[in-house]
Design a protein around this motif. Structure first.
Motif, PDB file in Angstrom:
ATOM      1  N   THR A  37     -89.018 -54.234  -6.882  1.00  0.00           N
ATOM      2  CA  THR A  37     -88.000 -53.276  -7.270  1.00  0.00           C
ATOM      3  C   THR A  37     -87.353 -52.712  -6.004  1.00  0.00           C
ATOM      4  OG1 THR A  37     -89.642 -51.495  -7.342  1.00  0.00           O
ATOM      5  CG2 THR A  37     -89.195 -52.667  -9.417  1.00  0.00           C
ATOM      6  N   PRO A  38     -86.227 -52.006  -6.129  1.00  0.00           N
ATOM      7  CA  PRO A  38     -85.581 -51.448  -4.929  1.00  0.00           C
ATOM      8  C   PRO A  38     -86.514 -50.527  -4.154  1.00  0.00           C
ATOM      9  CG  PRO A  38     -84.094 -51.330  -6.802  1.00  0.00           C
ATOM     10  CD  PRO A  38     -85.436 -51.761  -7.339  1.00  0.00           C
ATOM     11  N   LEU A  39     -86.377 -50.550  -2.839  1.00  0.00           N
ATOM     12  CA  LEU A  39     -87.189 -49.686  -1.988  1.00  0.00           C
ATOM     13  C   LEU A  39     -86.791 -48.236  -2.208  1.00  0.00           C
ATOM     14  CD1 LEU A  39     -87.093 -51.668   1.374  1.00  0.00           C
ATOM     15  CD2 LEU A  39     -88.993 -51.520  -0.243  1.00  0.00           C
ATOM     16  N   PRO A  40     -87.753 -47.324  -2.161  1.00  0.00           N
ATOM     17  CA  PRO A  40     -87.417 -45.899  -2.301  1.00  0.00           C
ATOM     18  C   PRO A  40     -86.540 -45.440  -1.140  1.00  0.00           C
ATOM     19  CG  PRO A  40     -89.738 -46.188  -1.744  1.00  0.00           C
ATOM     20  CD  PRO A  40     -89.172 -47.551  -1.954  1.00  0.00           C
ATOM     21  N   GLN A  41     -85.743 -44.444  -1.383  1.00  0.00           N
ATOM     22  CA  GLN A  41     -84.834 -43.911  -0.365  1.00  0.00           C
ATOM     23  C   GLN A  41     -85.487 -42.733   0.356  1.00  0.00           C
ATOM     24  OE1 GLN A  41     -81.743 -45.357   0.315  1.00  0.00           O
ATOM     25  NE2 GLN A  41     -82.666 -46.919  -0.983  1.00  0.00           N
ATOM     26  N   PHE A  42     -86.197 -43.020   1.439  1.00  0.00           N
ATOM     27  CA  PHE A  42     -86.800 -41.997   2.273  1.00  0.00           C
ATOM     28  C   PHE A  42     -86.016 -41.924   3.572  1.00  0.00           C
ATOM     29  CE2 PHE A  42     -90.879 -43.626   0.226  1.00  0.00           C
ATOM     30  CZ  PHE A  42     -90.933 -42.605  -0.712  1.00  0.00           C
ATOM     31  N   SER A  43     -86.035 -40.795   4.218  1.00  0.00           N
ATOM     32  CA  SER A  43     -85.436 -40.668   5.541  1.00  0.00           C
ATOM     33  C   SER A  43     -86.149 -41.636   6.486  1.00  0.00           C
ATOM     34  CB  SER A  43     -85.612 -39.233   6.028  1.00  0.00           C
ATOM     35  OG  SER A  43     -85.156 -39.115   7.340  1.00  0.00           O
ATOM     36  N   GLY A  44     -85.379 -42.355   7.287  1.00  0.00           N
ATOM     37  CA  GLY A  44     -85.970 -43.283   8.245  1.00  0.00           C
ATOM     38  C   GLY A  44     -86.247 -44.663   7.694  1.00  0.00           C
ATOM     39  N   ILE A  45     -85.816 -44.916   6.447  1.00  0.00           N
ATOM     40  CA  ILE A  45     -86.001 -46.242   5.858  1.00  0.00           C
ATOM     41  C   ILE A  45     -84.628 -46.824   5.601  1.00  0.00           C
ATOM     42  CG2 ILE A  45     -86.775 -47.548   3.843  1.00  0.00           C
ATOM     43  CD1 ILE A  45     -89.156 -45.810   3.699  1.00  0.00           C
ATOM     44  N   GLY A  46     -84.428 -48.033   6.094  1.00  0.00           N
ATOM     45  CA  GLY A  46     -83.152 -48.695   5.887  1.00  0.00           C
ATOM     46  C   GLY A  46     -83.336 -50.028   5.221  1.00  0.00           C
ATOM     47  N   SER A  47     -82.366 -50.362   4.401  1.00  0.00           N
ATOM     48  CA  SER A  47     -82.352 -51.684   3.793  1.00  0.00           C
ATOM     49  C   SER A  47     -81.740 -52.657   4.785  1.00  0.00           C
ATOM     50  CB  SER A  47     -81.535 -51.677   2.503  1.00  0.00           C
ATOM     51  OG  SER A  47     -82.142 -50.820   1.570  1.00  0.00           O
ATOM     52  N   ILE A  48     -82.000 -53.900   4.566  1.00  0.00           N
ATOM     53  CA  ILE A  48     -81.469 -54.941   5.424  1.00  0.00           C
ATOM     54  C   ILE A  48     -80.330 -55.623   4.675  1.00  0.00           C
ATOM     55  CG2 ILE A  48     -82.040 -57.071   6.669  1.00  0.00           C
ATOM     56  CD1 ILE A  48     -83.494 -54.513   7.660  1.00  0.00           C
ATOM     57  N   SER A  49     -79.179 -55.745   5.319  1.00  0.00           N
ATOM     58  CA  SER A  49     -78.055 -56.420   4.671  1.00  0.00           C
ATOM     59  C   SER A  49     -77.806 -57.742   5.376  1.00  0.00           C
ATOM     60  CB  SER A  49     -76.801 -55.546   4.726  1.00  0.00           C
ATOM     61  OG  SER A  49     -76.459 -55.273   6.066  1.00  0.00           O
ATOM     62  N   ALA A  50     -77.273 -58.665   4.616  1.00  0.00           N
ATOM     63  CA  ALA A  50     -76.987 -59.986   5.167  1.00  0.00           C
ATOM     64  C   ALA A  50     -75.781 -59.891   6.097  1.00  0.00           C
ATOM     65  CB  ALA A  50     -76.705 -60.970   4.040  1.00  0.00           C
ATOM     66  N   LEU A  51     -75.829 -60.632   7.180  1.00  0.00           N
ATOM     67  CA  LEU A  51     -74.709 -60.691   8.105  1.00  0.00           C
ATOM     68  C   LEU A  51     -73.779 -61.827   7.700  1.00  0.00           C
ATOM     69  CD1 LEU A  51     -76.614 -60.297  11.483  1.00  0.00           C
ATOM     70  CD2 LEU A  51     -75.347 -58.549  10.244  1.00  0.00           C
ATOM     71  N   GLU A  52     -72.500 -61.693   8.063  1.00  0.00           N
ATOM     72  CA  GLU A  52     -71.565 -62.772   7.794  1.00  0.00           C
ATOM     73  C   GLU A  52     -71.935 -63.957   8.666  1.00  0.00           C
ATOM     74  OE1 GLU A  52     -67.408 -61.852   8.091  1.00  0.00           O
ATOM     75  OE2 GLU A  52     -67.793 -59.756   7.637  1.00  0.00           O
ATOM     76  N   PRO A  53     -71.668 -65.178   8.195  1.00  0.00           N
ATOM     77  CA  PRO A  53     -71.914 -66.340   9.049  1.00  0.00           C
ATOM     78  C   PRO A  53     -71.064 -66.249  10.318  1.00  0.00           C
ATOM     79  CG  PRO A  53     -71.423 -67.001   6.789  1.00  0.00           C
ATOM     80  CD  PRO A  53     -71.196 -65.526   6.889  1.00  0.00           C
ATOM     81  N   VAL A  54     -71.578 -66.790  11.397  1.00  0.00           N
ATOM     82  CA  VAL A  54     -70.898 -66.721  12.690  1.00  0.00           C
ATOM     83  C   VAL A  54     -69.491 -67.300  12.611  1.00  0.00           C
ATOM     84  CG1 VAL A  54     -70.988 -67.489  15.093  1.00  0.00           C
ATOM     85  CG2 VAL A  54     -73.066 -66.744  13.941  1.00  0.00           C
ATOM     86  N   ASP A  55     -69.272 -68.409  11.892  1.00  0.00           N
ATOM     87  CA  ASP A  55     -67.957 -69.043  11.812  1.00  0.00           C
ATOM     88  C   ASP A  55     -66.919 -68.103  11.225  1.00  0.00           C
ATOM     89  OD1 ASP A  55     -69.003 -71.299  12.913  1.00  0.00           O
ATOM     90  OD2 ASP A  55     -69.236 -72.359  10.996  1.00  0.00           O
ATOM     91  N   SER A  56     -67.254 -67.364  10.166  1.00  0.00           N
ATOM     92  CA  SER A  56     -66.282 -66.477   9.535  1.00  0.00           C
ATOM     93  C   SER A  56     -65.934 -65.309  10.451  1.00  0.00           C
ATOM     94  CB  SER A  56     -66.784 -65.962   8.187  1.00  0.00           C
ATOM     95  OG  SER A  56     -67.892 -65.125   8.374  1.00  0.00           O
ATOM     96  N   ILE A  57     -66.880 -64.852  11.262  1.00  0.00           N
ATOM     97  CA  ILE A  57     -66.592 -63.775  12.203  1.00  0.00           C
ATOM     98  C   ILE A  57     -65.665 -64.278  13.289  1.00  0.00           C
ATOM     99  CG2 ILE A  57     -67.593 -62.251  13.958  1.00  0.00           C
ATOM    100  CD1 ILE A  57     -70.094 -62.115  12.190  1.00  0.00           C
ATOM    101  N   ALA A  58     -65.938 -65.462  13.807  1.00  0.00           N
ATOM    102  CA  ALA A  58     -65.092 -66.028  14.858  1.00  0.00           C
ATOM    103  C   ALA A  58     -63.674 -66.234  14.351  1.00  0.00           C
ATOM    104  CB  ALA A  58     -65.684 -67.342  15.363  1.00  0.00           C
TER     105      ALA A  58
END
Length: 186
Positions: free
Chosen positions: A152-173
């Motif tokens: 289930t989703p991680l609880p929202q505590f101070s000092g806890i961050g979710s990890i988001s996917a990064l865009e592929p390198v080609d699309s950034i370039a």
């Protein structure tokens, strides 16, 4: 026996008794400070930890803690981490990584450890779901472990961050071609 030799013998006996008393006191204080336990909770956890590679590939969620023996906050959190490990045994892996051990430098770099204690939270597929920096209470550790086990989703505590996917390198370039980047000096 003369008075002077009797006094010297008594003085030597007093010194011996003083040394014995000091040694006994030191041993008692050592035992009291360490809780009469040969192994601290942090040592128990570290000894029982799976290797990170095994934990992240055995289809169980994983709570990976980066710590150091000298870290007061890590020692403060250790009893709650040991309780979490015992409570979730067979359903979640708790793995300790000592940042002072050069063997783990690749993991320290990969997970950008810049403070301790740092918890990296992984799902059963070994995917990083979140990160926590700082001491966690027993209730917070229970909520985090429950969320990992139940997916289930991680609880929202101070000092806890979710990890988001990064865009592929080609699309950034492609999106930034022709513009100056922070390191281009252009």
């Amino acid at each position: 026996m003369t008075g002077q030799s009797a006094s010297a013998s008594l003085s030597a006996l007093q010194k011996i008794l003083l040394v014995i008393s000091a040694v006994v006191l030191a041993v008692v204080l050592f035992l009291l400070r360490n809780g009469m336990s040969a192994e601290s909770p942090m040592d128990q956890l570290a000894r029982r930890s799976l290797s990170p590679e095994v934990a992240l590939s055995n289809q169980a969620p994983t709570m990976l803690e980066f710590y150091a023996d000298w870290c007061e906050a890590c020692r403060e959190m250790a009893p709650a981490m040991l309780d979490t490990e015992r409570r979730t045994s067979g359903r979640m892996d708790v793995v300790l990584i000592n940042i002072d051990n050069p063997q783990w430098q690749d993991l320290i770099d990969r997970y950008e450890v810049n403070g301790i204690p740092q918890l990296n939270l992984f799902d059963a597929d070994g995917e990083l779901r979140g990160r926590s920096l700082g001491v966690r209470t027993p209730a917070e550790l229970e909520a985090l472990s429950t969320a990992l086990i139940e997916a289930t989703p991680l609880p929202q505590f101070s000092g806890i961050g979710s990890i988001s996917a990064l865009e592929p390198v080609d699309s950034i370039a492609t999106a930034t071609s022709g513009s100056a980047g922070p390191r281009s000096h252009g």
